[in-house]
Enzyme design. Sequence first.
Site, PDB file in Angstrom:
ATOM      1  CG  ASP A  36      -0.533  -0.331   2.446  1.00  0.00           C
ATOM      2  OD1 ASP A  36       0.538   0.202   2.769  1.00  0.00           O
ATOM      3  OD2 ASP A  36      -1.189  -1.109   3.174  1.00  0.00           O
ATOM      4  CE  LYS A  58      -6.094  -0.126   4.510  1.00  0.00           C
ATOM      5  NZ  LYS A  58      -5.944  -0.408   5.924  1.00  0.00           N
ATOM      6  CG  MET A 173      -3.512   7.197  11.045  1.00  0.00           C
ATOM      7  SD  MET A 173      -4.550   5.731  11.241  1.00  0.00           S
ATOM      8  CE  MET A 173      -4.344   5.364  12.963  1.00  0.00           C
TER       9      MET A 173
HETATM   10  N1  SAH Z   1       1.953   0.860  10.742  1.00  0.00           N
HETATM   11  C1  SAH Z   1       2.385   2.209  10.530  1.00  0.00           C
HETATM   12  C2  SAH Z   1       1.322   3.204  10.878  1.00  0.00           C
HETATM   13  C3  SAH Z   1       0.092   3.096  10.016  1.00  0.00           C
HETATM   14  S1  SAH Z   1      -1.078   4.333  10.360  1.00  0.00           S
HETATM   15  C4  SAH Z   1       3.670   2.455  11.316  1.00  0.00           C
HETATM   16  O1  SAH Z   1       4.048   1.651  12.171  1.00  0.00           O
HETATM   17  O2  SAH Z   1       4.327   3.443  11.047  1.00  0.00           O
HETATM   18  C5  SAH Z   1      -0.687   5.543   9.162  1.00  0.00           C
HETATM   19  C6  SAH Z   1      -0.096   6.761   9.837  1.00  0.00           C
HETATM   20  O3  SAH Z   1       1.266   6.525  10.119  1.00  0.00           O
HETATM   21  C7  SAH Z   1      -0.094   7.999   9.002  1.00  0.00           C
HETATM   22  O4  SAH Z   1      -1.336   8.659   9.049  1.00  0.00           O
HETATM   23  C8  SAH Z   1       0.965   8.815   9.689  1.00  0.00           C
HETATM   24  O5  SAH Z   1       0.489   9.358  10.881  1.00  0.00           O
HETATM   25  C9  SAH Z   1       1.962   7.742  10.073  1.00  0.00           C
HETATM   26  N2  SAH Z   1       3.062   7.606   9.114  1.00  0.00           N
HETATM   27  C10 SAH Z   1       3.446   6.502   8.477  1.00  0.00           C
HETATM   28  N3  SAH Z   1       4.558   6.717   7.751  1.00  0.00           N
HETATM   29  C11 SAH Z   1       4.879   8.004   7.949  1.00  0.00           C
HETATM   30  C12 SAH Z   1       5.931   8.845   7.487  1.00  0.00           C
HETATM   31  N4  SAH Z   1       6.889   8.379   6.676  1.00  0.00           N
HETATM   32  N5  SAH Z   1       5.965  10.126   7.911  1.00  0.00           N
HETATM   33  C13 SAH Z   1       5.037  10.604   8.735  1.00  0.00           C
HETATM   34  N6  SAH Z   1       4.017   9.866   9.186  1.00  0.00           N
HETATM   35  C14 SAH Z   1       3.933   8.582   8.816  1.00  0.00           C
END
Ligand code: SAH
Length: 510
Positions: A36, A58, A173
């Site tokens: 995704d 998504k 998020m």
């Molecule tokens: N499983 C993921 C999180 C999924 S929820 C993890 O462990 O990182 C998705 C959220 O993750 C996004 O809305 C944002 O808040 C955050 N996110 C993921 N990658 C990011 C990035 N490179 N920079 C900033 N926020 C990020």
Amino acid sequence: MNKGRVYLVGAGPGDPKLISVRGLEAIQKADVIVYDRLANPRLLKHRRPDAELIFVGKLPDKHILKQEEINHLLVDLALQGKVVTRLKGGDPSVFGRVGEEAELLAEHDVTFDIIPGITSSIAVPAYAGIPVTHRNFTSSFAIITGHEYPNKTYSGLDWENLAKAIGTMVFLMGVANIEQISRELIRCGKPPETPVALVRWGTWADQATITGTLSDITEKVREAEFKSPAVIIVGEVVKLREKLAWVEKKPLFGRRILVTRARSQASELVDLIDDFGGEAVEFPVIRLQPPSQPEAQQALDEALDKLPTYDWILLTSVNGVEFFFNRLRQRGIDVRSMGNARIAAVGPKTAEALAERGIIADVLPSKYQGEGMLEAIQGDLRAGQKVLLPTADLARDYLPAKLRELGLQVTEVDVYENVLTTDDGDEVIHLLQNQSIHIITFTSSSTVTNLIEALKQLGIEEPLSLLQGVEIACIGPKTAETVRQYGLPITYMAEEATVRSLVQSMIQPK
Ligand code: SAH
């Protein structure tokens, strides 16, 4: 029946090197990769050439596939006997819904592995110079969803206790709800001056950070039109950023750089860009292969059979050396048959490639072009001597012409040829269309012509206008000349025709 299996893999926060060894192996062995938006597509280059790719990306408001559909897709693929790698951004267990996917797999008795990843909730703050804990500031942190509106009737979050008990709070998020989040934290007793940072696209070339306090961050987010995906960090540790911000200090920070050279040759350039903090995007528009024309192959073999008769063997590129020696080996010819000849290498890399094969070049010019080679050997050239020049199909004709003028007998043979490729082109076009490529590197004339041609083959009618506004870096004058023939401006020019010098040119102030 042979049941497949599923690897539920954390791809890390974006920087393609922030994946685990197990995660990488799962990509390498997959029949199908389901990925995704937050998993960096650059990781896909490690896949098998025949692996199937399924994007279930998504976007914040638009689910291309609903979660239940993804769960069933994984089960179906595995039951078809496939090895499936499900790549998810960050860590799969942190708001990644890996539990739901794994549950359905378990119900269908499908074997699965959960391979943890580096979660954005810790890595993204770290890339912004904010460690989530620090002995002087906090001994606890929490990862909290920012997706549950605190002002909705239902909220699973116990704001009062969170505000009291937790040192650093990391919200995922949450960008769209920054106002409610900060309001709620102040209401529950957090001082309004508590530092807050938002880091967007952390660890990617687009990483951007804003900082403020609970009382003014909403306004700042609005002014900056700061959008998701971003991590919100609330707590005293945010102050450390002033001292610890490190990514932004790298000279190529924020620069996404297209590497057009053949994949087999690209690693040095990619690694250097990476070392200096840039993001290299590989779009190999060239593949090198042995000559495809039977006549060319035959000419090469005839020359190899007569190796002891040459007075000079001039090697003009690392690739030339590689393909030359590969062919020697295939034909079972001993390198000692080159023993009568003096051997010249065009530059230090070529000399190194020779040295790896046990041959110390007799001549190594100080300038890395055909002209330099000629200058270096001229004093020792005698009319009537025989010269072998193993080159590529597109080699320049300066050197052989001059040698002939001096009365030498020159045999030019193709040891390899360049063919156009367009692999991974769709992602690159997407990046170019979004003005997300900042620099294009050209390391030979054929990378220039092939890039234009590749874009055409991928359906771009006016490739030159797609390149408008993108800076161009050239390795040498010949390459630059080709770029100018297309009417494109050159921003960076390597001082020496080496990859290191090319990267240096992008770093030095214009
Ligand atoms: N499983 C993921 C999180 C999924 S929820 C993890 O462990 O990182 C998705 C959220 O993750 C996004 O809305 C944002 O808040 C955050 N996110 C993921 N990658 C990011 C990035 N490179 N920079 C900033 N926020 C990020």
